[in-house]
Design an enzyme around this catalytic site. Sequence first.
Site, PDB file in Angstrom:
ATOM      1  N   ARG A 166      56.325  11.659  16.143  1.00  0.00           N
ATOM      2  CA  ARG A 166      55.536  12.389  17.138  1.00  0.00           C
ATOM      3  C   ARG A 166      55.980  12.027  18.553  1.00  0.00           C
ATOM      4  NH1 ARG A 166      49.693  11.566  19.056  1.00  0.00           N
ATOM      5  NH2 ARG A 166      49.151  13.610  19.932  1.00  0.00           N
ATOM      6  N   HIS A 224      57.106  14.697  21.612  1.00  0.00           N
ATOM      7  CA  HIS A 224      56.475  14.717  22.930  1.00  0.00           C
ATOM      8  C   HIS A 224      57.461  14.353  24.033  1.00  0.00           C
ATOM      9  CE1 HIS A 224      51.974  15.129  22.209  1.00  0.00           C
ATOM     10  NE2 HIS A 224      52.531  15.304  21.022  1.00  0.00           N
ATOM     11  N   ASN A 271      48.975  12.785  25.999  1.00  0.00           N
ATOM     12  CA  ASN A 271      49.845  11.749  25.432  1.00  0.00           C
ATOM     13  C   ASN A 271      49.148  10.419  25.179  1.00  0.00           C
ATOM     14  OD1 ASN A 271      52.216  13.252  25.225  1.00  0.00           O
ATOM     15  ND2 ASN A 271      52.865  12.765  27.319  1.00  0.00           N
ATOM     16  N   HIS A 298      54.664  16.992   9.766  1.00  0.00           N
ATOM     17  CA  HIS A 298      53.275  16.705   9.419  1.00  0.00           C
ATOM     18  C   HIS A 298      53.111  16.250   7.973  1.00  0.00           C
ATOM     19  CE1 HIS A 298      51.657  19.415  12.915  1.00  0.00           C
ATOM     20  NE2 HIS A 298      52.066  18.219  13.326  1.00  0.00           N
ATOM     21  N   THR A 299      54.200  16.068   7.277  1.00  0.00           N
ATOM     22  CA  THR A 299      54.112  15.505   5.932  1.00  0.00           C
ATOM     23  C   THR A 299      53.840  14.000   5.981  1.00  0.00           C
ATOM     24  OG1 THR A 299      55.200  15.433   3.767  1.00  0.00           O
ATOM     25  CG2 THR A 299      56.586  14.977   5.673  1.00  0.00           C
ATOM     26  N   THR A 359      50.451  13.177  -0.198  1.00  0.00           N
ATOM     27  CA  THR A 359      51.465  12.103  -0.155  1.00  0.00           C
ATOM     28  C   THR A 359      51.659  11.693   1.300  1.00  0.00           C
ATOM     29  OG1 THR A 359      53.266  13.736  -0.088  1.00  0.00           O
ATOM     30  CG2 THR A 359      52.637  12.889  -2.251  1.00  0.00           C
TER      31      THR A 359
END
Length: 327
Positions: free
Chosen positions: A68, A72, A97, A195-196, A250
């Site tokens: 992430r 950003h 942030n 996003h996993t 998961t």
Amino acid sequence: MASKFASYGQNYTSLLHLFLLLSSVLTSSSDLSFNFYAGSCPVAEFLVRNTVRTAFSSDPTIPGKLLRLLFHDCFVQGCDASVLIQGNNTERSDPGNTSLGGFSVIERAKNAVEIFCPATVSCADIVVLAARDAVEASGGPVVEIPTGRRDGRVSVAADVRPNIIDTDFSLDKMIESFSSKGLSIQDLVVLSGAHTIGDSHCNAFDGRFKRDSKGNFELIDASLDNSYAETLMNKCSSSTSLTVSNDPETSSRFDNQYYKNLEERKGLFQTDSALMEDNRTRKIVEDLASDEESFFERWRESFVKLSMVGVKVGEDGEIRRSCSSVN
């Protein structure tokens, strides 16, 4: 035997495609190259990888945070480590942030590199390499990354909100944002696969619910599976500052489960669910859900493209001694 040759041919074709893609990218950024630090700091990538793996062994949330952090950084001012700079009115100080993490891992990697190769390896490269290594440590694909980025000298809070993706964006707004960075619709769907892994605060998706007169959550977003929504509402009912896993199945493994979740209407954010509700992206989601190796191949391509957004080379930047401040 025939199947082995077929597999080899497919892998060769994929590698050739990736090579041609990288060649075209590097043509426009000639100061970046593979093994950029081979002569000046040959231990650079080893030190970053070792730092990430050590951090991961004690904190399983680190890979999601590092990934992430890269997004950003790259979406604001390009991949120049400007998000790391501390101070009033910097990117890092912006409310968009404040929930970022992984900064200490980057600092530890930078400190280790500085011992062996002072003033040589940029924080921008370390952020990219750390995100790459975080994916690999979580079971994801190995990605070869060109290096040689320079660190930016400018970090302004006002640049954050117009550039980062909010979790309630429509697909059109996401496509517009990605396109402005030179990224395609396919890149959007593939990179959403980040996003996993990782966790998110409840207030990042609480717009999918509303409070009734008794203060209890009610589902107002029909695109969300009812049983999954119930789980989220129960988890977040006491405080929107709590966190839940981005992937309910998961959560600590980088795989293609994210896309399977979307097919089952279990995307955590509105931006996730939007990918399954539009003809421009639904087929890509379905393809990636059915073939993890295809996801990994496309991830390699899209991740490299992300890592090249707005890079600074030569006199456009510097090599910071400390990642949290300009020289």
